[in-house]
Design a protein around this motif. Structure first.
Motif, PDB file in Angstrom:
ATOM      1  N   LEU A   9      21.557 -28.561  -0.675  1.00 41.01           N
ATOM      2  CA  LEU A   9      21.320 -29.348  -1.889  1.00 41.01           C
ATOM      3  C   LEU A   9      21.616 -30.824  -1.660  1.00 41.01           C
ATOM      4  O   LEU A   9      22.684 -31.186  -1.145  1.00 41.01           O
ATOM      5  CB  LEU A   9      22.194 -28.834  -3.036  1.00 41.01           C
ATOM      6  CG  LEU A   9      21.913 -27.418  -3.530  1.00 41.01           C
ATOM      7  CD1 LEU A   9      22.969 -27.006  -4.541  1.00 41.01           C
ATOM      8  CD2 LEU A   9      20.532 -27.335  -4.143  1.00 41.01           C
ATOM      9  N   SER A  10      20.690 -31.680  -2.062  1.00 44.04           N
ATOM     10  CA  SER A  10      20.934 -33.120  -1.968  1.00 44.04           C
ATOM     11  C   SER A  10      21.908 -33.529  -3.073  1.00 44.04           C
ATOM     12  O   SER A  10      22.184 -32.769  -4.006  1.00 44.04           O
ATOM     13  CB  SER A  10      19.630 -33.890  -2.128  1.00 44.04           C
ATOM     14  OG  SER A  10      19.154 -33.756  -3.455  1.00 44.04           O
ATOM     15  N   ILE A  11      22.409 -34.744  -2.961  1.00 45.39           N
ATOM     16  CA  ILE A  11      23.322 -35.255  -3.992  1.00 45.39           C
ATOM     17  C   ILE A  11      22.611 -35.298  -5.338  1.00 45.39           C
ATOM     18  O   ILE A  11      23.182 -34.934  -6.370  1.00 45.39           O
ATOM     19  CB  ILE A  11      23.865 -36.646  -3.592  1.00 45.39           C
ATOM     20  CG1 ILE A  11      24.789 -36.516  -2.397  1.00 45.39           C
ATOM     21  CG2 ILE A  11      24.592 -37.301  -4.754  1.00 45.39           C
ATOM     22  CD1 ILE A  11      25.278 -37.817  -1.822  1.00 45.39           C
ATOM     23  N   GLY A  12      21.347 -35.716  -5.350  1.00 45.45           N
ATOM     24  CA  GLY A  12      20.574 -35.764  -6.586  1.00 45.45           C
ATOM     25  C   GLY A  12      20.433 -34.391  -7.230  1.00 45.45           C
ATOM     26  O   GLY A  12      20.559 -34.251  -8.452  1.00 45.45           O
ATOM     27  N   GLN A  13      20.188 -33.368  -6.435  1.00 43.25           N
ATOM     28  CA  GLN A  13      20.055 -32.010  -6.966  1.00 43.25           C
ATOM     29  C   GLN A  13      21.385 -31.501  -7.511  1.00 43.25           C
ATOM     30  O   GLN A  13      21.429 -30.849  -8.559  1.00 43.25           O
ATOM     31  CB  GLN A  13      19.542 -31.068  -5.881  1.00 43.25           C
ATOM     32  CG  GLN A  13      18.107 -31.321  -5.479  1.00 43.25           C
ATOM     33  CD  GLN A  13      17.709 -30.539  -4.241  1.00 43.25           C
ATOM     34  OE1 GLN A  13      18.530 -30.294  -3.347  1.00 43.25           O
ATOM     35  NE2 GLN A  13      16.433 -30.158  -4.191  1.00 43.25           N
ATOM     36  N   GLN A  14      22.464 -31.792  -6.816  1.00 43.98           N
ATOM     37  CA  GLN A  14      23.785 -31.364  -7.287  1.00 43.98           C
ATOM     38  C   GLN A  14      24.133 -32.051  -8.603  1.00 43.98           C
ATOM     39  O   GLN A  14      24.675 -31.421  -9.516  1.00 43.98           O
ATOM     40  CB  GLN A  14      24.849 -31.668  -6.230  1.00 43.98           C
ATOM     41  CG  GLN A  14      24.712 -30.838  -4.970  1.00 43.98           C
ATOM     42  CD  GLN A  14      25.768 -31.178  -3.960  1.00 43.98           C
ATOM     43  OE1 GLN A  14      26.967 -31.080  -4.247  1.00 43.98           O
ATOM     44  NE2 GLN A  14      25.338 -31.601  -2.774  1.00 43.98           N
ATOM     45  N   CYS A  15      23.827 -33.339  -8.705  1.00 37.55           N
ATOM     46  CA  CYS A  15      24.092 -34.066  -9.955  1.00 37.55           C
ATOM     47  C   CYS A  15      23.267 -33.479 -11.096  1.00 37.55           C
ATOM     48  O   CYS A  15      23.759 -33.335 -12.214  1.00 37.55           O
ATOM     49  CB  CYS A  15      23.787 -35.551  -9.786  1.00 37.55           C
ATOM     50  SG  CYS A  15      24.970 -36.417  -8.743  1.00 37.55           S
ATOM     51  N   LYS A  16      22.031 -33.137 -10.819  1.00 37.20           N
ATOM     52  CA  LYS A  16      21.172 -32.558 -11.845  1.00 37.20           C
ATOM     53  C   LYS A  16      21.722 -31.217 -12.312  1.00 37.20           C
ATOM     54  O   LYS A  16      21.733 -30.924 -13.510  1.00 37.20           O
ATOM     55  CB  LYS A  16      19.748 -32.396 -11.314  1.00 37.20           C
ATOM     56  CG  LYS A  16      18.747 -32.033 -12.357  1.00 37.20           C
ATOM     57  CD  LYS A  16      17.339 -32.073 -11.796  1.00 37.20           C
ATOM     58  CE  LYS A  16      16.339 -31.811 -12.908  1.00 37.20           C
ATOM     59  NZ  LYS A  16      14.961 -31.914 -12.415  1.00 37.20           N
ATOM     60  N   LEU A  17      22.219 -30.384 -11.387  1.00 39.04           N
ATOM     61  CA  LEU A  17      22.809 -29.098 -11.750  1.00 39.04           C
ATOM     62  C   LEU A  17      24.050 -29.269 -12.624  1.00 39.04           C
ATOM     63  O   LEU A  17      24.331 -28.451 -13.493  1.00 39.04           O
ATOM     64  CB  LEU A  17      23.173 -28.305 -10.494  1.00 39.04           C
ATOM     65  CG  LEU A  17      22.006 -27.706  -9.716  1.00 39.04           C
ATOM     66  CD1 LEU A  17      22.490 -27.143  -8.389  1.00 39.04           C
ATOM     67  CD2 LEU A  17      21.320 -26.636 -10.544  1.00 39.04           C
ATOM     68  N   LEU A  18      24.801 -30.341 -12.381  1.00 39.63           N
ATOM     69  CA  LEU A  18      26.024 -30.603 -13.144  1.00 39.63           C
ATOM     70  C   LEU A  18      25.764 -31.434 -14.397  1.00 39.63           C
ATOM     71  O   LEU A  18      26.690 -31.735 -15.149  1.00 39.63           O
ATOM     72  CB  LEU A  18      27.043 -31.320 -12.261  1.00 39.63           C
ATOM     73  CG  LEU A  18      27.578 -30.499 -11.089  1.00 39.63           C
ATOM     74  CD1 LEU A  18      28.401 -31.382 -10.162  1.00 39.63           C
ATOM     75  CD2 LEU A  18      28.401 -29.332 -11.595  1.00 39.63           C
ATOM     76  N   SER A  19      24.515 -31.833 -14.598  1.00 37.37           N
ATOM     77  CA  SER A  19      24.120 -32.652 -15.757  1.00 37.37           C
ATOM     78  C   SER A  19      24.857 -33.985 -15.809  1.00 37.37           C
ATOM     79  O   SER A  19      25.338 -34.403 -16.870  1.00 37.37           O
ATOM     80  CB  SER A  19      24.321 -31.879 -17.066  1.00 37.37           C
ATOM     81  OG  SER A  19      23.535 -30.713 -17.070  1.00 37.37           O
ATOM     82  N   ILE A  20      24.992 -34.623 -14.655  1.00 33.36           N
ATOM     83  CA  ILE A  20      25.569 -35.969 -14.628  1.00 33.36           C
ATOM     84  C   ILE A  20      24.574 -36.898 -13.943  1.00 33.36           C
ATOM     85  O   ILE A  20      23.755 -36.465 -13.144  1.00 33.36           O
ATOM     86  CB  ILE A  20      26.939 -36.016 -13.897  1.00 33.36           C
ATOM     87  CG1 ILE A  20      26.793 -35.615 -12.419  1.00 33.36           C
ATOM     88  CG2 ILE A  20      27.960 -35.145 -14.581  1.00 33.36           C
ATOM     89  CD1 ILE A  20      28.037 -35.861 -11.593  1.00 33.36           C
TER      90      ILE A  20
END
Length: 59
Positions: A9-20
């Protein structure tokens, strides 16, 4: 919470999963300046001496 070196997972994908927002991940707080710390310390000291004062008496 966010793993920069995650293999899948890229940083962007992880942020999207965490809703931040991704910018929240990169933000680093600056802290307070010495110019602000002096008055803040005086306000804290006054409040500890007279906790029954309201906002109007503290200003």
């Amino acid at each position: 919470m966010i793993e920069p070196d995650h293999p899948d997972l890229s940083i962007g994908q992880q942020c999207k999963l965490l809703s931040i927002a991704r910018s929240s991940f990169y933000y680093t707080p600056k802290g307070e300046t010495e110019q602000n710390l002096g008055p803040m310390r005086r306000i804290d000291e006054q409040f500890l001496e007279t906790p029954f004062f309201g906002v109007r008496q503290m200003t």
